[in-house]
Motif scaffolding. Structure first.
Motif, PDB file in Angstrom:
ATOM      1  N   HIS A  67       0.838  -1.213   0.000  1.00 39.47           N
ATOM      2  CA  HIS A  67       0.000   0.000   0.000  1.00 39.47           C
ATOM      3  C   HIS A  67       0.868   1.256   0.000  1.00 39.47           C
ATOM      4  O   HIS A  67       0.565   2.230  -0.699  1.00 39.47           O
ATOM      5  CB  HIS A  67      -0.907  -0.023   1.234  1.00 39.47           C
ATOM      6  CG  HIS A  67      -1.883   1.111   1.287  1.00 39.47           C
ATOM      7  ND1 HIS A  67      -2.883   1.288   0.346  1.00 39.47           N
ATOM      8  CD2 HIS A  67      -2.005   2.148   2.158  1.00 39.47           C
ATOM      9  CE1 HIS A  67      -3.573   2.369   0.641  1.00 39.47           C
ATOM     10  NE2 HIS A  67      -3.051   2.914   1.734  1.00 39.47           N
ATOM     11  N   LEU A  68       1.952   1.226   0.783  1.00 34.77           N
ATOM     12  CA  LEU A  68       2.857   2.373   0.845  1.00 34.77           C
ATOM     13  C   LEU A  68       3.514   2.630  -0.502  1.00 34.77           C
ATOM     14  O   LEU A  68       3.583   3.774  -0.967  1.00 34.77           O
ATOM     15  CB  LEU A  68       3.922   2.128   1.921  1.00 34.77           C
ATOM     16  CG  LEU A  68       4.973   3.225   2.106  1.00 34.77           C
ATOM     17  CD1 LEU A  68       4.307   4.537   2.519  1.00 34.77           C
ATOM     18  CD2 LEU A  68       6.005   2.815   3.135  1.00 34.77           C
ATOM     19  N   HIS A  69       3.980   1.546  -1.155  1.00 32.83           N
ATOM     20  CA  HIS A  69       4.599   1.697  -2.480  1.00 32.83           C
ATOM     21  C   HIS A  69       3.591   2.236  -3.496  1.00 32.83           C
ATOM     22  O   HIS A  69       3.923   3.071  -4.351  1.00 32.83           O
ATOM     23  CB  HIS A  69       5.156   0.349  -2.950  1.00 32.83           C
ATOM     24  CG  HIS A  69       6.320  -0.122  -2.144  1.00 32.83           C
ATOM     25  ND1 HIS A  69       6.710  -1.446  -2.085  1.00 32.83           N
ATOM     26  CD2 HIS A  69       7.180   0.558  -1.340  1.00 32.83           C
ATOM     27  CE1 HIS A  69       7.763  -1.566  -1.292  1.00 32.83           C
ATOM     28  NE2 HIS A  69       8.060  -0.368  -0.816  1.00 32.83           N
ATOM     29  N   LYS A  70       2.341   1.760  -3.384  1.00 34.62           N
ATOM     30  CA  LYS A  70       1.296   2.230  -4.292  1.00 34.62           C
ATOM     31  C   LYS A  70       1.045   3.725  -4.092  1.00 34.62           C
ATOM     32  O   LYS A  70       0.907   4.480  -5.066  1.00 34.62           O
ATOM     33  CB  LYS A  70       0.005   1.438  -4.036  1.00 34.62           C
ATOM     34  CG  LYS A  70      -1.109   1.736  -5.021  1.00 34.62           C
ATOM     35  CD  LYS A  70      -2.310   0.842  -4.750  1.00 34.62           C
ATOM     36  CE  LYS A  70      -3.441   1.144  -5.725  1.00 34.62           C
ATOM     37  NZ  LYS A  70      -4.616   0.278  -5.461  1.00 34.62           N
ATOM     38  N   GLN A  71       0.990   4.173  -2.825  1.00 37.63           N
ATOM     39  CA  GLN A  71       0.800   5.595  -2.540  1.00 37.63           C
ATOM     40  C   GLN A  71       1.979   6.425  -3.054  1.00 37.63           C
ATOM     41  O   GLN A  71       1.794   7.524  -3.572  1.00 37.63           O
ATOM     42  CB  GLN A  71       0.641   5.806  -1.038  1.00 37.63           C
ATOM     43  CG  GLN A  71      -0.714   5.370  -0.494  1.00 37.63           C
ATOM     44  CD  GLN A  71      -0.859   5.682   0.989  1.00 37.63           C
ATOM     45  OE1 GLN A  71       0.125   5.705   1.713  1.00 37.63           O
ATOM     46  NE2 GLN A  71      -2.079   5.903   1.431  1.00 37.63           N
ATOM     47  N   GLN A  72       3.197   5.877  -2.893  1.00 37.73           N
ATOM     48  CA  GLN A  72       4.380   6.607  -3.361  1.00 37.73           C
ATOM     49  C   GLN A  72       4.347   6.759  -4.885  1.00 37.73           C
ATOM     50  O   GLN A  72       4.692   7.820  -5.415  1.00 37.73           O
ATOM     51  CB  GLN A  72       5.649   5.876  -2.923  1.00 37.73           C
ATOM     52  CG  GLN A  72       5.923   5.985  -1.421  1.00 37.73           C
ATOM     53  CD  GLN A  72       7.084   5.134  -0.976  1.00 37.73           C
ATOM     54  OE1 GLN A  72       7.492   4.210  -1.682  1.00 37.73           O
ATOM     55  NE2 GLN A  72       7.633   5.426   0.201  1.00 37.73           N
TER      56      GLN A  72
ATOM     57  N   ALA B 266       1.619   6.761  -6.758  1.00 33.12           N
ATOM     58  CA  ALA B 266       0.550   7.715  -7.082  1.00 33.12           C
ATOM     59  C   ALA B 266       1.013   9.149  -6.817  1.00 33.12           C
ATOM     60  O   ALA B 266       0.737  10.054  -7.610  1.00 33.12           O
ATOM     61  CB  ALA B 266      -0.699   7.396  -6.253  1.00 33.12           C
ATOM     62  N   GLN B 267       1.748   9.343  -5.715  1.00 29.38           N
ATOM     63  CA  GLN B 267       2.245  10.680  -5.401  1.00 29.38           C
ATOM     64  C   GLN B 267       3.240  11.153  -6.456  1.00 29.38           C
ATOM     65  O   GLN B 267       3.223  12.320  -6.852  1.00 29.38           O
ATOM     66  CB  GLN B 267       2.904  10.662  -4.019  1.00 29.38           C
ATOM     67  CG  GLN B 267       3.373  12.033  -3.537  1.00 29.38           C
ATOM     68  CD  GLN B 267       3.945  11.978  -2.139  1.00 29.38           C
ATOM     69  OE1 GLN B 267       3.991  10.935  -1.526  1.00 29.38           O
ATOM     70  NE2 GLN B 267       4.393  13.116  -1.651  1.00 29.38           N
ATOM     71  N   ALA B 268       4.100  10.219  -6.914  1.00 27.64           N
ATOM     72  CA  ALA B 268       5.070  10.584  -7.950  1.00 27.64           C
ATOM     73  C   ALA B 268       4.353  10.961  -9.254  1.00 27.64           C
ATOM     74  O   ALA B 268       4.745  11.912  -9.943  1.00 27.64           O
ATOM     75  CB  ALA B 268       6.030   9.418  -8.198  1.00 27.64           C
ATOM     76  N   ALA B 269       3.277  10.214  -9.588  1.00 31.18           N
ATOM     77  CA  ALA B 269       2.523  10.523 -10.804  1.00 31.18           C
ATOM     78  C   ALA B 269       1.854  11.896 -10.695  1.00 31.18           C
ATOM     79  O   ALA B 269       1.862  12.692 -11.644  1.00 31.18           O
ATOM     80  CB  ALA B 269       1.468   9.433 -11.049  1.00 31.18           C
ATOM     81  N   ILE B 270       1.274  12.191  -9.514  1.00 32.94           N
ATOM     82  CA  ILE B 270       0.631  13.493  -9.301  1.00 32.94           C
ATOM     83  C   ILE B 270       1.666  14.615  -9.383  1.00 32.94           C
ATOM     84  O   ILE B 270       1.415  15.675  -9.977  1.00 32.94           O
ATOM     85  CB  ILE B 270      -0.085  13.512  -7.940  1.00 32.94           C
ATOM     86  CG1 ILE B 270      -1.294  12.559  -7.970  1.00 32.94           C
ATOM     87  CG2 ILE B 270      -0.547  14.925  -7.591  1.00 32.94           C
ATOM     88  CD1 ILE B 270      -1.948  12.361  -6.623  1.00 32.94           C
ATOM     89  N   GLN B 271       2.840  14.388  -8.810  1.00 31.82           N
ATOM     90  CA  GLN B 271       3.901  15.397  -8.863  1.00 31.82           C
ATOM     91  C   GLN B 271       4.324  15.660 -10.297  1.00 31.82           C
ATOM     92  O   GLN B 271       4.533  16.810 -10.706  1.00 31.82           O
ATOM     93  CB  GLN B 271       5.100  14.909  -8.035  1.00 31.82           C
ATOM     94  CG  GLN B 271       6.241  15.898  -7.956  1.00 31.82           C
ATOM     95  CD  GLN B 271       5.872  17.147  -7.178  1.00 31.82           C
ATOM     96  OE1 GLN B 271       5.036  17.089  -6.297  1.00 31.82           O
ATOM     97  NE2 GLN B 271       6.497  18.263  -7.498  1.00 31.82           N
ATOM     98  N   SER B 272       4.424  14.558 -11.089  1.00 32.57           N
ATOM     99  CA  SER B 272       4.797  14.713 -12.491  1.00 32.57           C
ATOM    100  C   SER B 272       3.736  15.498 -13.264  1.00 32.57           C
ATOM    101  O   SER B 272       4.055  16.379 -14.070  1.00 32.57           O
ATOM    102  CB  SER B 272       4.987  13.330 -13.121  1.00 32.57           C
ATOM    103  OG  SER B 272       5.281  13.441 -14.499  1.00 32.57           O
ATOM    104  N   GLN B 273       2.453  15.193 -12.994  1.00 36.99           N
ATOM    105  CA  GLN B 273       1.373  15.928 -13.652  1.00 36.99           C
ATOM    106  C   GLN B 273       1.394  17.401 -13.256  1.00 36.99           C
ATOM    107  O   GLN B 273       1.183  18.285 -14.096  1.00 36.99           O
ATOM    108  CB  GLN B 273       0.022  15.305 -13.273  1.00 36.99           C
ATOM    109  CG  GLN B 273      -0.209  13.921 -13.876  1.00 36.99           C
ATOM    110  CD  GLN B 273      -1.532  13.329 -13.443  1.00 36.99           C
ATOM    111  OE1 GLN B 273      -2.265  13.922 -12.662  1.00 36.99           O
ATOM    112  NE2 GLN B 273      -1.838  12.145 -13.937  1.00 36.99           N
ATOM    113  N   ALA B 274       1.659  17.668 -11.964  1.00 33.99           N
ATOM    114  CA  ALA B 274       1.707  19.056 -11.504  1.00 33.99           C
ATOM    115  C   ALA B 274       2.843  19.813 -12.202  1.00 33.99           C
ATOM    116  O   ALA B 274       2.673  20.971 -12.615  1.00 33.99           O
ATOM    117  CB  ALA B 274       1.894  19.099  -9.988  1.00 33.99           C
TER     118      ALA B 274
END
Length: 196
Positions: A107-112, A114-122
């Motif tokens: 779950h932690l790796h999945k959140q990381q 997702a966070q990396a993808a959101i950061q890239s989109q931002a």
């Protein structure tokens, strides 16, 4: 991450407890083997003393010892069975904690991710916003230059009064329309007189 660390600590405690119980089980099994050896020795001793005078006294003594040994063996077997049950429960707890740790890590790796993808989109959106602002500034600058040229051309025509203050788009449009109308009237007048 805190939950995973807590689960790992619980897992280490349960595994340590499991190792202690296994060690105690091995010790009990060793004692049980020693008791069985003693029982065998007493049986052998009983056989060797069968022909002696104190056969009956020895038989009673040996029987008492055998009874005591059998009771000890039964108690040890009961304790071993209890230890086996406890070991089985602890192994189940260890397996469950390991599964929870793996699930938490997943779950932690999945959140990381997702966070990396959101950061890239931002970052992509920020870059696009910057490009849009630059393009808008360029277009605005060109529009202002074009508007300035229109105003200059409009109010530099013969008979036009130069503006005393900032001119609105409506005023520029009215001035241009006036020039166009005057030219149309002049054209019609020349046409009526036959002048090309």
């Amino acid at each position: 991450t805190g939950a995973i660390s807590s689960l790992q600590r619980q897992l280490e405690i349960q595994e340590s407890r499991l190792r202690g119980i296994k060690s105690e089980k091995e010790m009990l099994q060793k004692k049980l083997r020693e008791r069985e050896t003693q029982l065998q020795a007493m049986s052998t001793k009983f056989c060797s003393l069968r022909e002696e005078r104190k056969h009956e006294e020895m038989m009673v003594t040996i029987e008492k010892e055998n009874c005591s040994l059998r009771q000890v063996v039964a108690e040890q077997e009961h304790r071993l069975a209890e230890q086996d049950r406890l070991i089985s429960e602890l192994q189940g707890t260890v397996s469950r904690l390991q599964a929870e740790v793996l699930s938490g890590q997943h779950h932690l790796h999945k959140q990381q991710r997702a966070q990396a993808a959101i950061q890239s989109q931002a970052e992509t959106l920020e870059h696009r916003e910057l490009q849009t602002r630059v393009a808008l500034e360029r277009i605005t600058s060109r529009f202002e230059r074009y508007r300035s040229k229109i105003i200059q051309a409009t109010f530099s025509a013969a008979g036009s009064k130069p503006p005393q203050a900032e001119v609105t788009d409506e005023e520029v449009l009215e001035a241009m329309q006036k020039i166009i109308n005057e030219r149309m009237e002049f054209y019609q007048m020349l046409k009526q007189k036959g002048i090309k």
